[in-house]
Write a protein that holds these residues in place. Structure first.
Motif, PDB file in Angstrom:
ATOM      1  N   ALA A  84       2.576   1.689  -3.343  1.00 35.47           N
ATOM      2  CA  ALA A  84       1.637   2.136  -4.379  1.00 35.47           C
ATOM      3  C   ALA A  84       1.252   3.598  -4.170  1.00 35.47           C
ATOM      4  CB  ALA A  84       0.398   1.251  -4.373  1.00 35.47           C
TER       5      ALA A  84
ATOM      6  N   LEU B 251      -8.849  -0.386  -2.005  1.00 36.44           N
ATOM      7  CA  LEU B 251      -9.138  -1.818  -2.027  1.00 36.44           C
ATOM      8  C   LEU B 251      -7.922  -2.624  -1.553  1.00 36.44           C
ATOM      9  CD1 LEU B 251     -11.271  -2.128  -5.281  1.00 36.44           C
ATOM     10  CD2 LEU B 251     -12.059  -2.283  -2.888  1.00 36.44           C
ATOM     11  N   LEU B 252      -6.733  -2.166  -1.924  1.00 38.92           N
ATOM     12  CA  LEU B 252      -5.511  -2.796  -1.404  1.00 38.92           C
ATOM     13  C   LEU B 252      -5.442  -2.637   0.117  1.00 38.92           C
ATOM     14  CD1 LEU B 252      -2.792  -4.224  -1.662  1.00 38.92           C
ATOM     15  CD2 LEU B 252      -1.786  -2.006  -2.324  1.00 38.92           C
TER      16      LEU B 252
ATOM     17  N   LEU C  48      -1.036   2.877  -7.926  1.00 39.44           N
ATOM     18  CA  LEU C  48      -2.490   2.728  -7.806  1.00 39.44           C
ATOM     19  C   LEU C  48      -3.033   4.066  -7.333  1.00 39.44           C
ATOM     20  CD1 LEU C  48      -2.747  -0.649  -5.824  1.00 39.44           C
ATOM     21  CD2 LEU C  48      -3.051  -0.328  -8.290  1.00 39.44           C
ATOM     22  N   SER C  49      -4.237   4.334  -7.695  1.00 42.33           N
ATOM     23  CA  SER C  49      -4.847   5.568  -7.202  1.00 42.33           C
ATOM     24  C   SER C  49      -6.293   5.292  -6.834  1.00 42.33           C
ATOM     25  CB  SER C  49      -4.763   6.670  -8.258  1.00 42.33           C
ATOM     26  OG  SER C  49      -5.461   6.269  -9.416  1.00 42.33           O
TER      27      SER C  49
ATOM     28  N   GLN D 247      -9.760   4.307  -5.834  1.00 44.69           N
ATOM     29  CA  GLN D 247     -10.440   3.112  -5.353  1.00 44.69           C
ATOM     30  C   GLN D 247      -9.498   1.912  -5.268  1.00 44.69           C
ATOM     31  OE1 GLN D 247     -13.847   1.966  -7.705  1.00 44.69           O
ATOM     32  NE2 GLN D 247     -14.586   0.566  -6.138  1.00 44.69           N
ATOM     33  N   ALA D 248      -8.630   1.719  -6.243  1.00 46.91           N
ATOM     34  CA  ALA D 248      -7.725   0.569  -6.232  1.00 46.91           C
ATOM     35  C   ALA D 248      -6.813   0.603  -5.006  1.00 46.91           C
ATOM     36  CB  ALA D 248      -6.898   0.530  -7.513  1.00 46.91           C
ATOM     37  N   LEU D 249      -6.337   1.775  -4.667  1.00 41.65           N
ATOM     38  CA  LEU D 249      -5.473   1.936  -3.499  1.00 41.65           C
ATOM     39  C   LEU D 249      -6.222   1.555  -2.220  1.00 41.65           C
ATOM     40  CD1 LEU D 249      -2.602   2.907  -2.774  1.00 41.65           C
ATOM     41  CD2 LEU D 249      -3.570   5.188  -2.482  1.00 41.65           C
TER      42      LEU D 249
ATOM     43  N   TYR E 207       0.834  -1.193   0.000  1.00 39.87           N
ATOM     44  CA  TYR E 207       0.000   0.000   0.000  1.00 39.87           C
ATOM     45  C   TYR E 207       0.878   1.256   0.000  1.00 39.87           C
ATOM     46  CZ  TYR E 207      -2.994   3.777   1.487  1.00 39.87           C
ATOM     47  OH  TYR E 207      -3.634   4.988   1.546  1.00 39.87           O
TER      48      TYR E 207
END
Length: 168
Positions: free
Chosen positions: A115, A128-129, A121-122, A124-126, A112
């Protein structure tokens, strides 16, 4: 003769129990664990709110960073505690599987941070991680709570014979 026929190894030998009880790192762990859990709960609410509404991304991201720093603190001091009690920095037999899952928790929290810093990642993806990291943290916290309960039951069991002797 199966595994159920073998006597269970106690969580702590008498010497390990004495080292645990006399180590200042036991108190440090006792303070950091609930503190980290409180940080986790606050961060979880912020992350879920951001995922649901899209608002508060920065606050959610910062809360995961704070949670990760708390995790690093408890992991470093926990390894010092493990060395003081069991003579090993990590993977003492009594806490082997907890340490294995802790490594996964560390890997996900560190991923995390990586990222976030790199922009890999930015949005929502971040987050979710972060939720994946939090899910493994919950499993790991459950492992440690079960160990704590086992240690308390084991400690109560070792006092029972002394109490019976005192009463007779």
């Amino acid at each position: 003769m199966g595994p159920e026929d073998r006597p269970a190894r106690p969580l702590y030998t008498p010497a390990e129990r004495r080292r645990r009880d006399s180590s200042p790192w036991t108190l440090v762990q006792g303070v950091l664990a609930p503190l980290q859990f409180a940080i986790f709960l606050i961060s979880l609410v912020l992350v879920l709110r951001t995922l649901a509404t899209g608002a508060g991304q920065f606050a959610a991201e910062i809360s995961v960073v704070v949670k990760t720093l708390a995790l690093y603190a408890i992991m470093v001091t926990g390894s010092i505690w493990e060395k003081a009690v069991f003579g090993r920095w990590l993977f003492a037999p009594a806490f082997f599987w907890e340490d294995v899952v802790s490594m996964l928790v560390l890997a996900l929290h560190t991923a995390y941070l990586a990222a976030l810093i790199t922009g890999a990642l930015s949005g929502q993806a971040l987050l979710l991680l972060a939720l994946a990291a939090y899910a493994t943290y919950v499993v790991n916290a459950g492992q440690f709570l079960m160990k704590l309960r086992a240690a308390r039951l084991e400690g109560a069991g070792s006092r029972a014979p002394r109490l019976a002797e005192a009463l007779s």
